[in-house]
Scaffold this active site. Structure first.
Site, short mmCIF file in Angstrom:
data_model
loop_
_atom_site.label_atom_id
_atom_site.label_comp_id
_atom_site.label_asym_id
_atom_site.label_seq_id
_atom_site.Cartn_x
_atom_site.Cartn_y
_atom_site.Cartn_z
N GLY A 245 60.40 22.47 35.02
CA GLY A 245 58.97 22.35 34.73
C GLY A 245 58.09 23.51 35.12
O GLY A 245 56.92 23.55 34.71
N GLU A 287 66.28 22.17 37.93
CA GLU A 287 66.68 22.23 36.51
C GLU A 287 65.71 23.08 35.70
O GLU A 287 65.13 22.60 34.72
CB GLU A 287 66.72 20.82 35.92
CG GLU A 287 67.64 19.86 36.63
CD GLU A 287 67.43 18.42 36.18
OE1 GLU A 287 66.62 18.17 35.26
OE2 GLU A 287 68.07 17.54 36.77
N PRO A 288 65.50 24.32 36.05
CA PRO A 288 64.57 25.12 35.26
C PRO A 288 65.18 25.49 33.91
O PRO A 288 66.38 25.77 33.82
CB PRO A 288 64.35 26.38 36.12
CG PRO A 288 65.61 26.50 36.91
CD PRO A 288 66.13 25.10 37.14
N GLY A 289 64.38 25.48 32.89
CA GLY A 289 64.83 25.92 31.57
C GLY A 289 63.93 27.05 31.11
O GLY A 289 64.33 28.21 31.00
N ARG A 290 62.65 26.71 30.94
CA ARG A 290 61.69 27.68 30.41
C ARG A 290 61.58 28.92 31.30
O ARG A 290 61.57 30.04 30.81
CB ARG A 290 60.32 27.01 30.31
CG ARG A 290 59.28 27.85 29.59
CD ARG A 290 57.89 27.22 29.73
NE ARG A 290 57.84 25.82 29.42
CZ ARG A 290 57.53 25.32 28.22
NH1 ARG A 290 57.25 26.11 27.22
NH2 ARG A 290 57.50 24.01 28.03
N TYR A 330 52.66 22.23 19.13
CA TYR A 330 51.82 22.09 20.34
C TYR A 330 50.59 22.98 20.29
O TYR A 330 49.89 23.11 21.29
CB TYR A 330 52.59 22.53 21.59
CG TYR A 330 53.98 21.97 21.75
CD1 TYR A 330 54.19 20.62 22.00
CD2 TYR A 330 55.09 22.80 21.70
CE1 TYR A 330 55.48 20.12 22.17
CE2 TYR A 330 56.38 22.32 21.86
CZ TYR A 330 56.55 20.98 22.10
OH TYR A 330 57.82 20.50 22.27
N CYS A 356 56.16 25.42 2.97
CA CYS A 356 55.16 24.83 2.08
C CYS A 356 54.15 23.94 2.80
O CYS A 356 53.85 22.84 2.33
CB CYS A 356 55.91 23.97 1.08
SG CYS A 356 56.87 22.70 1.94
N GLU A 357 53.69 24.33 3.97
CA GLU A 357 52.71 23.51 4.69
C GLU A 357 51.67 24.41 5.31
O GLU A 357 52.01 25.47 5.84
CB GLU A 357 53.38 22.76 5.85
CG GLU A 357 54.40 21.77 5.44
CD GLU A 357 54.65 20.72 6.52
OE1 GLU A 357 53.77 20.49 7.37
OE2 GLU A 357 55.73 20.13 6.47
N TYR A 385 62.88 27.12 24.02
CA TYR A 385 62.41 26.16 23.01
C TYR A 385 62.05 26.88 21.71
O TYR A 385 61.10 26.51 21.02
CB TYR A 385 61.23 25.33 23.56
CG TYR A 385 61.59 24.66 24.88
CD1 TYR A 385 62.55 23.66 24.93
CD2 TYR A 385 61.02 25.08 26.08
CE1 TYR A 385 62.93 23.08 26.13
CE2 TYR A 385 61.39 24.50 27.30
CZ TYR A 385 62.35 23.51 27.31
OH TYR A 385 62.72 22.93 28.50
N1 LLP Z 1 65.05 18.63 33.19
C1 LLP Z 1 64.69 17.65 32.35
C2 LLP Z 1 65.14 16.30 32.60
C3 LLP Z 1 63.87 17.93 31.23
O1 LLP Z 1 63.51 16.95 30.41
C4 LLP Z 1 63.45 19.27 31.01
C5 LLP Z 1 62.59 19.60 29.86
C6 LLP Z 1 63.87 20.27 31.91
C7 LLP Z 1 64.66 19.92 32.99
C8 LLP Z 1 63.49 21.71 31.74
O2 LLP Z 1 62.12 21.89 31.85
P1 LLP Z 1 61.47 23.36 31.87
O3 LLP Z 1 61.89 24.02 33.15
O4 LLP Z 1 62.02 24.08 30.69
O5 LLP Z 1 60.04 23.13 31.77
N2 LLP Z 1 59.80 21.69 23.73
C9 LLP Z 1 58.80 21.83 24.74
C10 LLP Z 1 59.34 21.64 26.13
C11 LLP Z 1 60.02 20.29 26.36
C12 LLP Z 1 60.64 20.16 27.72
C13 LLP Z 1 61.42 18.89 27.83
N3 LLP Z 1 62.16 18.72 29.04
C14 LLP Z 1 58.10 23.19 24.57
O6 LLP Z 1 58.44 23.92 23.65
O7 LLP Z 1 57.18 23.50 25.32
#
Ligand code: LLP
Length: 432
Positions: A245, A287-290, A330, A356-357, A385
């Site tokens: 997050g 659990e970082p992703g972004r 978003y 087409c949108e 993402y």
């Molecule tokens: N752990 C869980 C359980 C999650 O649901 C998520 C993201 C993460 C970790 C990773 O979160 P992050 O560190 O990436 O914020 N599609 C959206 C973002 C959706 C995130 C959903 N869950 C966007 O493009 O902003």
């Protein structure tokens, strides 16, 4: 460090000209910098030095096999949210013991799949799911000699407002995720009573693109209180998982950390959480992703046409909402830069794709160097993402993905072919 920078007025990724990549793989193309990925990982990981922890890359942000492999090789675990992500993680060579399996709606098939491989933790988000997981593990057991035990973490919904876009808030009572804190003790007691479950941890994930530390601190305090109460009842946890997050800068700074943005740096994030994390007595999981990927990737697109009417300038490019959905979904801001700087005047334009949108745009009313047909644009901060949310809408082929490492680049995923578009379909004999 900025790994997407201009050299002689042309943008490079590390030591490679973007123009060279585009000539070779075409456009649109996602381009990731290996050094930027690793920098972000080490910045996050080292911020928590001195605390027993494991960073588990949330591969939903970017599930390219090579991206997963880069993080895993650097020491990361992986957070998977579906059977498909789990399959990909295994393909990337990830040891299942370093995998957390997440998901508010797991199927029995997915449970069986991950149990077969002995993952580190399966997060459970409802009472019903606890029972189903126990039944699935029991069905995979072979008498007492081979008793299948599912390692379980319970996802708590701490009812904390992460102050982010409503679609990506996940820790409020109105959201579908987790078990509310008032029901948590009962959930753990149920889990403790089920013979094929082993309680390993507690988990939360309150949202994404969070730009303040306070919601994390508030939610972690709630989880720490629960952890202490569980201990009093004889339930001792191994893992304390605070989810992902942490927000990033979308202002084009393109480094792992967040200069010039409202988001805290990993160091600030860690300093604010250290007091609570030090006392929980568990291994901390993240659990970082972004944070690990957003600013390590861009989407390169080519200008197809430009036009003006009495209201607007339009720049029509070959990437569309099917390639990068975030602006349409978003209203997300992605900086857009010319790959080659010119002395051209700046105009205000909508940068739009061929779909087409009218909702198909990458930017609206954006100031941009006047460009012409054939020129390349870089859509910044597209490493998270981006490709993973792309689709075949309008039967468009999904883009190529490229990884740059120093002065070399590698095609990590080929652009889809027209044959790929129909490979799972067949014309039904006898259907007139
Ligand atoms: N752990 C869980 C359980 C999650 O649901 C998520 C993201 C993460 C970790 C990773 O979160 P992050 O560190 O990436 O914020 N599609 C959206 C973002 C959706 C995130 C959903 N869950 C966007 O493009 O902003």
């Amino acid at each position: 460090m900025n790994f997407f920078d201009y050299h002689n007025d042309e943008m490079m990724c590390e030591g490679v000209r973007l123009g060279e990549i585009a000539e070779r793989v075409g456009t649109p193309a996602y381009i990731y910098s290996k050094r930027a990925l690793l920098d972000a990982f080490h910045e996050f990981d080292s911020a928590f030095a001195g605390i027993d922890h494991l960073v588990c890359y949330s591969m939903k942000a970017n599930s390219n096999l090579n991206v997963c492999k880069i993080f895993y090789t650097a020491g990361s675990g992986v957070d998977c949210n579906s059977g498909g992500e789990f399959f990909r993680a295994l393909k990337a060579g990830v040891d299942p013991h370093r995998i957390i399996f997440t998901g508010v709606g797991k199927t029995e098939e997915e449970m069986r799949m991950v149990l077969q491989h002995d993952v580190m933790m399966i997060k459970v988000e409802s009472f019903e799911e606890l029972n189903v997981l126990n039944d699935v593990a029991a069905s995979m057991s072979n008498g007492l000699s081979e008793k299948k035990i599912a390692p379980v973490g319970i996802r708590i919904n701490p009812d904390v407002d992460p102050k982010t876009h409503p679609y990506i808030s996940t820790g409020l009572s109105e959201n579908k995720f987790g078990i509310e804190a008032s029901q948590a003790l009962n959930a753990y007691e149920l889990a403790a009573s089920l013979p094929n479950l082993r309680i390993t941890g507690i988990d939360m994930h309150i949202g994404s693109q969070i730009t303040q530390v306070e919601p994390f601190v508030e939610a972690c305090n709630k989880m720490a209180e629960l952890t202490a109460k569980l201990k009093q009842r004889g339930i001792v946890l191994e893992h304390f998982d605070i989810g992902g997050g942490l927000g990033v800068s979308y202002n084009g700074s393109n480094s792992g950390s967040n200069p010039g943005s409202d988001s805290p740096t990993p160091r600030q994030f860690a300093d604010s959480l250290r007091p609570v994390l030090k006392h929980v007595g568990c291994k901390i999981l993240f659990e970082p992703g972004r944070f690990l990927t957003a600013n390590a990737g861009i989407l390169v697109t080519k200008v197809l046409y430009t036009k003006q009417n009495k209201k607007k300038n339009f720049v029509i490019v070959d990437a569309a909402m099917n390639d990068l959905l975030r602006p349409s979904l978003y209203n997300a801001f992605h900086e857009i830069k010319p790959v080659k700087k010119t002395k051209n005047e700046t105009i205000t334009a909508d940068i739009v794709g061929p779909v087409c949108e009218s909702g198909d745009f990458l930017a609206k009313n954006r100031e941009i160097q006047k460009s012409k047909r054939g020129e390349l644009l870089a859509v910044m901060s597209a490493g998270a993402y981006g490709f993973v949310m792309s689709s075949n809408y309008n039967s468009r082929r999904r883009a190529a993905e490229v990884i740059v490492d120093g002065t070399k680049f590698f095609i990590a995923r080929e652009r889809e072919t027209y044959d790929n578009l129909v490979q799972n379909e067949h014309l039904i004999d006898g259907l007139k």
